[in-house]
Design an enzyme around this catalytic site. Sequence first.
Site, PDB file in Angstrom:
ATOM      1  N   ASN A 118       0.654  -1.294   0.142  1.00 53.87           N
ATOM      2  CA  ASN A 118      -0.088  -0.010   0.054  1.00 53.87           C
ATOM      3  C   ASN A 118       0.900   1.295   0.104  1.00 53.87           C
ATOM      4  O   ASN A 118       0.624   2.190  -0.675  1.00 53.87           O
ATOM      5  CB  ASN A 118      -0.904   0.156   1.217  1.00 53.87           C
ATOM      6  N   HIS A 164     -17.394  36.437 -30.387  1.00 49.94           N
ATOM      7  CA  HIS A 164     -18.771  35.720 -30.760  1.00 49.94           C
ATOM      8  C   HIS A 164     -18.245  35.044 -32.079  1.00 49.94           C
ATOM      9  O   HIS A 164     -19.493  35.182 -32.958  1.00 49.94           O
ATOM     10  CB  HIS A 164     -19.966  36.667 -30.679  1.00 49.94           C
ATOM     11  N   SER A 291      -7.650  12.598 -48.209  1.00 46.81           N
ATOM     12  CA  SER A 291      -8.794  11.652 -48.391  1.00 46.81           C
ATOM     13  C   SER A 291      -8.625  10.463 -49.571  1.00 46.81           C
ATOM     14  O   SER A 291      -8.335  10.844 -50.310  1.00 46.81           O
ATOM     15  CB  SER A 291     -10.109  12.527 -48.552  1.00 46.81           C
ATOM     16  N   LYS A 297      -8.430  16.947 -51.272  1.00 44.75           N
ATOM     17  CA  LYS A 297      -8.617  17.324 -49.721  1.00 44.75           C
ATOM     18  C   LYS A 297      -7.099  17.344 -49.271  1.00 44.75           C
ATOM     19  O   LYS A 297      -6.362  16.374 -49.512  1.00 44.75           O
ATOM     20  CB  LYS A 297      -9.461  16.166 -49.094  1.00 44.75           C
ATOM     21  N   GLU A 304      -7.288  18.327 -35.183  1.00 52.04           N
ATOM     22  CA  GLU A 304      -8.825  17.870 -35.223  1.00 52.04           C
ATOM     23  C   GLU A 304      -8.583  16.683 -33.919  1.00 52.04           C
ATOM     24  O   GLU A 304      -9.558  16.517 -33.034  1.00 52.04           O
ATOM     25  CB  GLU A 304      -8.969  17.261 -36.288  1.00 52.04           C
TER      26      GLU A 304
HETATM   27  N1  ARG Z   1      -1.781  -3.486  -7.333  1.00 53.43           N
HETATM   28  C1  ARG Z   1      -2.136  -2.568  -6.282  1.00 53.43           C
HETATM   29  C2  ARG Z   1      -2.364  -1.217  -6.460  1.00 53.43           C
HETATM   30  O1  ARG Z   1      -2.100  -0.755  -7.603  1.00 53.43           O
HETATM   31  C3  ARG Z   1      -0.951  -2.542  -5.125  1.00 53.43           C
HETATM   32  C4  ARG Z   1      -1.440  -2.407  -3.964  1.00 53.43           C
HETATM   33  C5  ARG Z   1      -2.080  -3.797  -3.453  1.00 53.43           C
HETATM   34  N2  ARG Z   1      -2.435  -3.694  -1.938  1.00 53.43           N
HETATM   35  C6  ARG Z   1      -3.299  -4.525  -1.560  1.00 53.43           C
HETATM   36  N3  ARG Z   1      -3.426  -4.607  -0.256  1.00 53.43           N
HETATM   37  N4  ARG Z   1      -3.978  -5.405  -2.466  1.00 53.43           N
HETATM   38  O2  ARG Z   1      -3.132  -0.473  -5.797  1.00 53.43           O
END
Ligand code: ARG
Length: 472
Positions: A118, A164, A291, A297, A304
């Site tokens: 995490n 405008h 085109s 064209k 675009e």
């Molecule tokens: N692949 C996960 C993400 O991108 C990594 C973290 C995963 N953590 C977990 N507790 N499953 O968030």
Amino acid sequence: MTSSQLDKKSQAWSALFSEPMNELVKRYTASVSFDKRLWQADIEGSLAHAEMLAAQGIISGPDHAAIERGLAQVRAEIESGGFEWKLDLEDVHLNIEARLTQLAGDAGKRLHTGRSRNDQVATDVRLWLRGEIDLIAALLVDLQRALVAIAEKNVEVILPGFTHLQVAQPVSFGHHMLAYVEMFSRDAERMQDVRKRVNCLPLGAAALAGTSYPLDRERVARTLAMVDDQGAPCVCQNSLDAVSDRDFAIEFTAAAALAMIHISRLSEELVLWMSQSFGFIDIADSFCTGSSIMPQKKNPDVPELARGKTGRVVGHLMGLITLMKGQPLAYNKDNQEDKEPLFDTVDTLKDTLRIFSELVGGITVKPQAMETAASKGYATATDLADYLVKQGLPFRDAHETVAHAVKAAISHQVDLSELPLTVLQQFHPGIGKDVYDVLSLRGSLNARNVLGGTAPAQVRQQIQRHRIRLGS
Ligand code: ARG
């Protein structure tokens, strides 16, 4: 756990699971196919973490050395294309850690001490994005330089300025180009501002609550150059926030969306100006396409497409904002969905900026067509009103008087400057021969000699300012 067991992802997280993962679930939850792009940041973050673990005596010197050697090998394998990415290992983090463990044995398994995926993923995304912001900043400078160069060549070229989309007042084509320079310079400022908040370290937050190991988070921040302007380390100060918020990615995408919106405005003008009805510019053949059915064209596909791709980036912004909405603390798997929109935003913006710097350099300006168009729309009517104000008329009365003169000119199908003096004097007796200087497009342009105005003298000063600012 042996290193061969680490190959099986179900066992990589826990012996708790007795059933293998459902194949569809495996594919649904895996992110390695796209997050492998973060591999450099992942290795960089791991090296900084390992160095700190060793310095704090949490892992031994030999283990640290083995981790460094192993990660160097992993880096070499990824760079050479020899690294085998495995879906079974879910994401970039587990893939790299598993290979490290094959190479370094128990030392590899000690790398994750005091860390969670995490805080690891939040760190990786920030490190990666910081590098991309620096590339984008350089591309924004290139584009501004290209626009300043075309502005400088066309300071004296008169373009009908629109409000405008109706002819309003004559403006210098250079001035018009510098309007975009202002927009892109603000985009660059926004990127720098976002960078400050991106450049802050989540590592040490671990899964959500921090960790029981005596980590030195500031040391890791310094190693990763996550420092502020004064060189002080920037460390996320709340573990729950550190692992869960993606506001930095949202902010970045908002800044990117604005930059794309500015590009889309320029694109729209280029498309209009290149159309036969305007005929103000030509775009180099190498930036246009033909085109398959209409041989005559030549289409401005690049602007675009840039206009179209703006929608895509704005869409990513909406996606990311919605992704964050209502997420309870702390990390949720939802956040894995931040990557593809973020990656695509970066790719789209970088490609678009790159191509526009070149495209702008290849624009052919057609001064005659612009000037003819400017002389058609009574673009100097305000100048006549200003002339009458100088004669002592209140502006509102002058405005009214000129409206009558324009009406007369329209009915005679001539420009204001083509009305004879005697006719003009019927609208106001104070009008003299010198009015014709005021009614000329160039006179009108030169008159707007106020800071930020379109008079060539002002435009030249702005070009000078931008050149100093952009170091060119
Ligand atoms: N692949 C996960 C993400 O991108 C990594 C973290 C995963 N953590 C977990 N507790 N499953 O968030």
